[in-house]
Design an enzyme around this catalytic site. Structure first.
Site, PDB file in Angstrom:
ATOM      1  N   SER A 109      20.274  74.302  81.661  1.00  0.00           N
ATOM      2  CA  SER A 109      20.533  74.962  83.125  1.00  0.00           C
ATOM      3  C   SER A 109      20.387  76.226  83.041  1.00  0.00           C
ATOM      4  CB  SER A 109      21.976  74.181  83.609  1.00  0.00           C
ATOM      5  OG  SER A 109      22.270  74.950  84.508  1.00  0.00           O
ATOM      6  N   TYR A 134      30.710  73.968  81.888  1.00  0.00           N
ATOM      7  CA  TYR A 134      29.349  73.340  81.921  1.00  0.00           C
ATOM      8  C   TYR A 134      28.240  74.073  81.273  1.00  0.00           C
ATOM      9  CZ  TYR A 134      25.035  71.755  84.385  1.00  0.00           C
ATOM     10  OH  TYR A 134      23.734  71.564  84.482  1.00  0.00           O
ATOM     11  N   ARG A 172      20.148  81.405  97.720  1.00  0.00           N
ATOM     12  CA  ARG A 172      20.043  81.580  96.318  1.00  0.00           C
ATOM     13  C   ARG A 172      18.842  80.821  95.629  1.00  0.00           C
ATOM     14  NH1 ARG A 172      22.161  78.150  92.968  1.00  0.00           N
ATOM     15  NH2 ARG A 172      22.109  78.558  90.588  1.00  0.00           N
TER      16      ARG A 172
HETATM   17  P1  NAI Z   1      23.297  63.868  88.171  1.00  0.00           P
HETATM   18  O1  NAI Z   1      24.743  64.236  88.084  1.00  0.00           O
HETATM   19  O2  NAI Z   1      22.772  63.569  89.396  1.00  0.00           O
HETATM   20  O3  NAI Z   1      22.727  63.039  86.988  1.00  0.00           O
HETATM   21  C1  NAI Z   1      23.116  62.942  85.822  1.00  0.00           C
HETATM   22  C2  NAI Z   1      23.354  61.564  85.242  1.00  0.00           C
HETATM   23  O4  NAI Z   1      24.055  61.438  83.998  1.00  0.00           O
HETATM   24  C3  NAI Z   1      24.243  60.719  86.255  1.00  0.00           C
HETATM   25  O5  NAI Z   1      23.459  59.402  86.769  1.00  0.00           O
HETATM   26  C4  NAI Z   1      25.267  60.317  85.224  1.00  0.00           C
HETATM   27  O6  NAI Z   1      25.684  58.827  85.411  1.00  0.00           O
HETATM   28  C5  NAI Z   1      24.866  60.267  83.851  1.00  0.00           C
HETATM   29  N1  NAI Z   1      25.925  60.431  83.070  1.00  0.00           N
HETATM   30  C6  NAI Z   1      26.907  61.221  83.081  1.00  0.00           C
HETATM   31  N2  NAI Z   1      27.641  61.019  81.952  1.00  0.00           N
HETATM   32  C7  NAI Z   1      26.837  60.131  81.114  1.00  0.00           C
HETATM   33  C8  NAI Z   1      27.462  59.411  79.786  1.00  0.00           C
HETATM   34  N3  NAI Z   1      28.551  59.628  79.098  1.00  0.00           N
HETATM   35  N4  NAI Z   1      26.461  58.564  79.319  1.00  0.00           N
HETATM   36  C9  NAI Z   1      25.494  58.432  79.860  1.00  0.00           C
HETATM   37  N5  NAI Z   1      24.961  58.869  81.330  1.00  0.00           N
HETATM   38  C10 NAI Z   1      25.842  59.615  81.845  1.00  0.00           C
HETATM   39  O7  NAI Z   1      22.485  65.364  87.815  1.00  0.00           O
HETATM   40  P2  NAI Z   1      20.953  65.885  88.157  1.00  0.00           P
HETATM   41  O8  NAI Z   1      21.042  66.868  89.146  1.00  0.00           O
HETATM   42  O9  NAI Z   1      20.133  64.561  88.276  1.00  0.00           O
HETATM   43  O10 NAI Z   1      20.719  66.487  86.782  1.00  0.00           O
HETATM   44  C11 NAI Z   1      20.135  65.900  85.592  1.00  0.00           C
HETATM   45  C12 NAI Z   1      20.155  66.855  84.498  1.00  0.00           C
HETATM   46  O11 NAI Z   1      19.483  68.308  84.801  1.00  0.00           O
HETATM   47  C13 NAI Z   1      21.580  67.208  84.028  1.00  0.00           C
HETATM   48  O12 NAI Z   1      21.520  67.186  82.736  1.00  0.00           O
HETATM   49  C14 NAI Z   1      21.809  68.573  84.675  1.00  0.00           C
HETATM   50  O13 NAI Z   1      22.684  69.312  83.902  1.00  0.00           O
HETATM   51  C15 NAI Z   1      20.241  69.089  84.606  1.00  0.00           C
HETATM   52  N6  NAI Z   1      20.360  70.140  85.464  1.00  0.00           N
HETATM   53  C16 NAI Z   1      20.018  69.745  86.798  1.00  0.00           C
HETATM   54  C17 NAI Z   1      19.730  70.553  87.922  1.00  0.00           C
HETATM   55  C18 NAI Z   1      19.244  70.285  89.074  1.00  0.00           C
HETATM   56  O14 NAI Z   1      18.681  71.125  90.096  1.00  0.00           O
HETATM   57  N7  NAI Z   1      19.176  69.006  89.387  1.00  0.00           N
HETATM   58  C19 NAI Z   1      19.783  72.151  87.468  1.00  0.00           C
HETATM   59  C20 NAI Z   1      20.204  72.407  86.250  1.00  0.00           C
HETATM   60  C21 NAI Z   1      20.246  71.469  85.137  1.00  0.00           C
HETATM   61  C1  15L Z   2      22.836  72.685  87.743  1.00  0.00           C
HETATM   62  O1  15L Z   2      22.830  72.898  86.528  1.00  0.00           O
HETATM   63  C2  15L Z   2      23.350  71.643  88.644  1.00  0.00           C
HETATM   64  O2  15L Z   2      23.280  70.452  87.574  1.00  0.00           O
HETATM   65  C3  15L Z   2      22.652  71.296  89.874  1.00  0.00           C
HETATM   66  O3  15L Z   2      23.546  70.381  90.509  1.00  0.00           O
HETATM   67  C4  15L Z   2      22.477  72.421  90.844  1.00  0.00           C
HETATM   68  O4  15L Z   2      23.504  73.153  91.219  1.00  0.00           O
HETATM   69  C5  15L Z   2      21.839  73.634  89.826  1.00  0.00           C
HETATM   70  O5  15L Z   2      22.462  73.641  88.790  1.00  0.00           O
HETATM   71  C6  15L Z   2      21.994  75.116  90.469  1.00  0.00           C
HETATM   72  O6  15L Z   2      22.368  75.809  90.050  1.00  0.00           O
HETATM   73  O7  15L Z   2      21.329  75.049  91.975  1.00  0.00           O
END
Ligand code: NAI
Ligand code: 15L
Length: 266
Positions: A109, A134, A172
């Site tokens: 991230s 995080y 942003r």
């Molecule tokens: P999200 O929170 O919607 O999805 C994460 C998933 O991981 C959820 O479905 C949750 O149930 C699952 N999870 C959480 N704890 C768990 C566990 N103990 N065991 C198994 N599964 C578990 O997040 P999103 O937005 O889909 O992001 C996906 C990945 O990408 C994350 O790792 C996040 O940190 C990373 N990320 C996402 C960004 C974005 O813009 N969407 C930006 C930067 C990083």
């Molecule tokens: C992240 O790492 C988060 O998972 C996502 O929910 C967004 O907030 C993203 O960064 C961001 O910085 O926009």
């Protein structure tokens, strides 16, 4: 690939990418701790807590590649981050080591470097400046992946995702946004390139105001096509611009820099 594993498949990004990954492998093994919903014909579903070592060993068995999106994705209590993002990642890498070391895409991230200012342009050598626990957990993930590469040759793409969503939601994100199409083309490059290594890859589209330099990974052949600039007029018309002295307008991590350390009993 015969079988590609997608963790975090029930999450925001996982749900958006599932269908798009259909042509990447014969079988997409989708996994989450949460309900996965209906499975498409090309999918097999596994409910699994990343913190459960034995379950993660079984999860990884038979996979030729891993897209690791699972885990806590925002600032949270340390105990939750610890289970999913630290123990969970260690479990995943140990399972991979025992199962032929399939190539891994690790969803890191921008919050690994969230305390840099928005007027700074970073390359992959910039020292880490996480903006919360995080972000620290993603720094741990990057370091763990790097150690498994140097010690065992396990290849990982350390993708520092900016904001991957349908469209940018605020000023942003005109800098941090990555479109789903650009993420998909990045994934294709990561799994196609003959030698990946363990590079940091900045996950943003070809935004006019991006803050990150990906020239060190030109060997991947990834050419993001989208540009958040086409949403500028819409954002300016609908979203209030933060004051110049608001941390949201100063730091790359935006609102995350203002998060507290959450107490365990809250
Ligand atoms: P999200 O929170 O919607 O999805 C994460 C998933 O991981 C959820 O479905 C949750 O149930 C699952 N999870 C959480 N704890 C768990 C566990 N103990 N065991 C198994 N599964 C578990 O997040 P999103 O937005 O889909 O992001 C996906 C990945 O990408 C994350 O790792 C996040 O940190 C990373 N990320 C996402 C960004 C974005 O813009 N969407 C930006 C930067 C990083
Ligand atoms: C992240 O790492 C988060 O998972 C996502 O929910 C967004 O907030 C993203 O960064 C961001 O910085 O926009």
């Amino acid at each position: 690939m015969k079988r590609l594993l997608l963790t975090g498949a029930a999450g925001g990004l996982g749900s958006a990418m599932r269908g798009r990954l259909k042509d990447m492998a014969d079988i997409l093994r989708v996994s989450d701790i949460a309900d996965l919903g209906g499975l498409a014909p090309h999918e097999e579903g596994v409910i699994c807590d990343l913190g459960d070592r034995a379950a993660v060993d079984k999860l990884v068995e038979g996979c030729d590649g891993i897209i690791h999106l699972g885990g806590i994705s925002v600032e949270d209590k340390f105990s939750k981050i610890l289970n999913a993002n630290l123990l969970g990642l260690h479990n995943l890498y140990e399972a991979s080591r025992a199962n032929g070391m399939p190539r891994i895409l690790f969803a890191s991230s921008n919050h690994t470097i969230g305390f840099y200012r928005q007027d700074e342009y970073l390359d992959h050598n910039a020292p880490l400046r996480p903006d919360g626990l995080y972000g620290v957990s993603k720094c741990f993930g990057e370091a763990l992946a790097r150690m498994y590469f140097d010690k065992f040759g396990q290849e990982t793409a350390l993708v520092r995702i900016g904001s991957c969503m349908e469209k940018p939601k605020n000023h942003r994100m005109l800098s941090t946004w990555m479109s789903y199409d650009d993420f998909l083309s990045m994934i294709e490059c990561i799994f196609r390139v003959p030698r990946l290594g363990c590079p940091v890859i900045w996950g943003c589209s070809n935004n006019d105001t991006r803050w990150w330099d990906n020239s060190h990974v030109s060997y991947l052949g990834w050419h993001p096509r989208d540009n958040a600039e086409r949403f500028r007029a819409e954002i300016e018309a609908t979203v209030a611009k933060p004051a110049p002295d608001d941390p949201i307008a100063i730091y790359q991590g935006g609102p995350f820099v203002r998060d507290p350390i959450f107490a365990e009993d809250e």
